[in-house]
Design an enzyme around this catalytic site. Sequence first.
Site, PDB file in Angstrom:
ATOM      1  N   ASN A  55       0.806  -1.230   0.000  1.00  0.00           N
ATOM      2  CA  ASN A  55       0.000   0.000   0.000  1.00  0.00           C
ATOM      3  C   ASN A  55       0.835   1.274   0.000  1.00  0.00           C
ATOM      4  O   ASN A  55       0.474   2.257  -0.644  1.00  0.00           O
ATOM      5  CB  ASN A  55      -1.014  -0.014   1.144  1.00  0.00           C
ATOM      6  CG  ASN A  55      -0.370  -0.065   2.495  1.00  0.00           C
ATOM      7  OD1 ASN A  55       0.660  -0.711   2.691  1.00  0.00           O
ATOM      8  ND2 ASN A  55      -0.948   0.625   3.452  1.00  0.00           N
TER       9      ASN A  55
ATOM     10  N   GLU B 217       3.640  -5.385  12.249  1.00  0.00           N
ATOM     11  CA  GLU B 217       2.730  -4.235  12.056  1.00  0.00           C
ATOM     12  C   GLU B 217       1.612  -4.749  11.157  1.00  0.00           C
ATOM     13  O   GLU B 217       1.829  -4.965   9.967  1.00  0.00           O
ATOM     14  CB  GLU B 217       3.456  -3.089  11.344  1.00  0.00           C
ATOM     15  CG  GLU B 217       4.782  -2.673  11.955  1.00  0.00           C
ATOM     16  CD  GLU B 217       4.648  -1.565  12.968  1.00  0.00           C
ATOM     17  OE1 GLU B 217       3.511  -1.169  13.259  1.00  0.00           O
ATOM     18  OE2 GLU B 217       5.678  -1.098  13.466  1.00  0.00           O
TER      19      GLU B 217
ATOM     20  N   CYS C 198      -3.224   1.506   6.256  1.00  0.00           N
ATOM     21  CA  CYS C 198      -3.604   0.756   7.456  1.00  0.00           C
ATOM     22  C   CYS C 198      -4.227   1.676   8.499  1.00  0.00           C
ATOM     23  O   CYS C 198      -4.977   1.220   9.354  1.00  0.00           O
ATOM     24  CB  CYS C 198      -2.388   0.045   8.026  1.00  0.00           C
ATOM     25  SG  CYS C 198      -1.029   1.187   8.357  1.00  0.00           S
TER      26      CYS C 198
ATOM     27  N   GLU D 228       7.913   0.449  16.640  1.00  0.00           N
ATOM     28  CA  GLU D 228       9.057   0.985  15.908  1.00  0.00           C
ATOM     29  C   GLU D 228       8.991   2.503  15.946  1.00  0.00           C
ATOM     30  O   GLU D 228       7.966   3.093  16.298  1.00  0.00           O
ATOM     31  CB  GLU D 228       9.092   0.401  14.488  1.00  0.00           C
ATOM     32  CG  GLU D 228       9.354  -1.125  14.530  1.00  0.00           C
ATOM     33  CD  GLU D 228       9.553  -1.792  13.171  1.00  0.00           C
ATOM     34  OE1 GLU D 228      10.315  -1.253  12.359  1.00  0.00           O
ATOM     35  OE2 GLU D 228       8.964  -2.865  12.947  1.00  0.00           O
TER      36      GLU D 228
HETATM   37  P1  NAD Z   1       0.173  -9.474   3.055  1.00  0.00           P
HETATM   38  O1  NAD Z   1       0.221  -9.988   4.455  1.00  0.00           O
HETATM   39  O2  NAD Z   1      -0.562 -10.246   2.047  1.00  0.00           O
HETATM   40  O3  NAD Z   1       1.655  -9.326   2.461  1.00  0.00           O
HETATM   41  C1  NAD Z   1       2.639  -8.536   3.111  1.00  0.00           C
HETATM   42  C2  NAD Z   1       4.008  -9.056   2.730  1.00  0.00           C
HETATM   43  O4  NAD Z   1       4.169 -10.357   3.278  1.00  0.00           O
HETATM   44  C3  NAD Z   1       4.231  -9.199   1.222  1.00  0.00           C
HETATM   45  O5  NAD Z   1       5.558  -8.841   0.919  1.00  0.00           O
HETATM   46  C4  NAD Z   1       4.013 -10.688   1.005  1.00  0.00           C
HETATM   47  O6  NAD Z   1       4.676 -11.193  -0.129  1.00  0.00           O
HETATM   48  C5  NAD Z   1       4.602 -11.253   2.275  1.00  0.00           C
HETATM   49  N1  NAD Z   1       4.144 -12.597   2.629  1.00  0.00           N
HETATM   50  C6  NAD Z   1       2.948 -13.181   2.340  1.00  0.00           C
HETATM   51  N2  NAD Z   1       2.924 -14.437   2.842  1.00  0.00           N
HETATM   52  C7  NAD Z   1       4.115 -14.640   3.471  1.00  0.00           C
HETATM   53  C8  NAD Z   1       4.693 -15.716   4.197  1.00  0.00           C
HETATM   54  N3  NAD Z   1       4.041 -16.867   4.366  1.00  0.00           N
HETATM   55  N4  NAD Z   1       5.913 -15.562   4.720  1.00  0.00           N
HETATM   56  C9  NAD Z   1       6.584 -14.407   4.570  1.00  0.00           C
HETATM   57  N5  NAD Z   1       6.117 -13.352   3.876  1.00  0.00           N
HETATM   58  C10 NAD Z   1       4.886 -13.455   3.341  1.00  0.00           C
HETATM   59  O7  NAD Z   1      -0.333  -7.992   3.171  1.00  0.00           O
HETATM   60  P2  NAD Z   1      -0.641  -6.989   1.975  1.00  0.00           P
HETATM   61  O8  NAD Z   1      -1.920  -7.420   1.339  1.00  0.00           O
HETATM   62  O9  NAD Z   1       0.580  -6.816   1.151  1.00  0.00           O
HETATM   63  O10 NAD Z   1      -0.856  -5.615   2.764  1.00  0.00           O
HETATM   64  C11 NAD Z   1      -2.081  -5.196   3.275  1.00  0.00           C
HETATM   65  C12 NAD Z   1      -2.125  -5.407   4.771  1.00  0.00           C
HETATM   66  O11 NAD Z   1      -1.028  -4.742   5.389  1.00  0.00           O
HETATM   67  C13 NAD Z   1      -3.377  -4.829   5.385  1.00  0.00           C
HETATM   68  O12 NAD Z   1      -3.881  -5.734   6.329  1.00  0.00           O
HETATM   69  C14 NAD Z   1      -2.860  -3.574   6.089  1.00  0.00           C
HETATM   70  O13 NAD Z   1      -3.634  -3.141   7.175  1.00  0.00           O
HETATM   71  C15 NAD Z   1      -1.513  -4.023   6.519  1.00  0.00           C
HETATM   72  N6  NAD Z   1      -0.658  -2.885   6.802  1.00  0.00           N
HETATM   73  C16 NAD Z   1      -0.332  -2.621   8.097  1.00  0.00           C
HETATM   74  C17 NAD Z   1       0.462  -1.507   8.406  1.00  0.00           C
HETATM   75  C18 NAD Z   1       0.847  -1.191   9.821  1.00  0.00           C
HETATM   76  O14 NAD Z   1       1.715  -0.354   9.997  1.00  0.00           O
HETATM   77  N7  NAD Z   1       0.249  -1.798  10.827  1.00  0.00           N
HETATM   78  C19 NAD Z   1       0.905  -0.690   7.369  1.00  0.00           C
HETATM   79  C20 NAD Z   1       0.537  -0.994   6.065  1.00  0.00           C
HETATM   80  C21 NAD Z   1      -0.239  -2.100   5.783  1.00  0.00           C
END
Ligand code: NAD
Length: 484
Positions: free
Chosen positions: A154, A252, A286, A465
Amino acid sequence: MSSSPIQLHNFIGGRFVPPSNDKYFESPNPSDGSTNALVPDSTDSDVDAAVSAAATAFEAWRNTSREARSKILLKIADLLERRIDEFAEAESRDQGKPVSLARMVDIPRAVHNFRFFASAVLHMTEKSTEMDGVSINYVQKYPVGVAALISPWNLPLYLATWKLAPAIASGCTSVLKPSEFTSVTCYLLCDILNQAGLPHGVVNMVFGTGPSAGAPLVSHPKVRLISFTGGTVTGQHIARTAAPLFKKLSLELGGKNANVIFADAEYEKCLATTINSSFRNQGEICLCGSRIFVERSLYPKFLADLKARTEALVVGHPSDPATQIGALISKQHLEKVMGYVALAQQEGGTIETGGTLVTNIQNGANGFYMRPTIITGLTHLSRCAQEEIFGPVVTVIPFDTEADVVEWTNSTQYGLSASVWTSDLKRAVRVSGQLEVGTVWVNQWMVRDLNLPFGGVKGSGVGREGAPYSWDFFCEERAVMLAL
Ligand code: NAD
């Protein structure tokens, strides 16, 4: 119009290398569905090579002075700043966000992340104690080792650099795996890292999917620390893998943030900010406020004005300067978000505005666009008001009492952030103090002070963080007791 796709390579030991299987997958440009990038489909052998490069580089990097690390971080920031327009355009093509937003927020914030940690690392001090002339005791901080950094789609460069900068500052070496949907700006950054004189292997990048490239990175025995930003379900999976291996972990995760709006709120500011907190970056932040609770006496007017302002928002091609809402990240995500619009109707809700696809965007006929959407008539316990939608969709719900709205705010599995709107200072402090979240904004939204702890509670994550919290996370502590 789209240009030809950019082919990415992994960045290992300071060199650009193809994935060992020589396979690439197509990453779409959300604005028109064309192929924007060919991304290495990396696997465990690529991850192993990157971790080995990071482990080798760690031996020298751990002993560099803080001043030397700080200077390199400042150089990276300067080089990135000179290329803001190029990076903003690349981010917009890869992610679908308006180029104006990437130019104003994402890339400047990435520059700031490097500058901030370049400065912060020079100001970290440790505790010491003395025991009655017997012993003088102090704490030594030292870098943990090889860090796995995993980021979402995002805010691609912004969130990747939120991890990279403190990792570099603290003397760790790292392997970054950006989201498979948005790898381009991280790839472009590699060139800057080399130009800034960062020793080879201090930062490595492996591109690919979560299961193929992320999972072997998380479980690699030489990785001592994992900083992950992404979805809650992925976070659970990573926590299960990391726990028996005793890796340091920061998660996060997702959010379902509430805007708590009392009738005495400063009206115009509250309304304008609510539009932003609902729909900025297509609602794919997020920290977006996706549950809007409004005190009942204000509710009819607020809803009418919110609706009118929402209807005036320009959904358009991300490259058009007039665009306020660009394309969602993928067809699959658009379908998921539209699924919640359908669910809202099944749950008895009313679609006040939006809820429709936008298919008439110039040069974007095959892009992933929808109108920003307001839903009413649902309770705080409905699925639409409990589950993270992560798109331009909000539920607006009236409340009668402070106790109710506090309970409703705390009723989800998430606990990332909230905003509270009131002119009554005592109420602001009282309500904020009862919210189960990592961040509360009072009469504002999205103001970030990187000195403060950032993170979530409950399903929104574990760990904090920010400086000095990132410093604590990327360092181990050693207590030294010296006899006098
Ligand atoms: P996602 O969990 O699908 O993917 C995030 C990352 O994890 C990607 O690089 C993905 O390739 C990797 N990943 C997926 N499966 C994995 C595994 N088994 N092992 C290791 N890595 C793996 O999330 P997304 O769809 O990319 O992002 C959206 C989500 O992120 C939303 O839930 C949003 O709220 C959250 N988000 C949180 C914050 C925060 O600061 N709390 C900030 C931004 C986004």
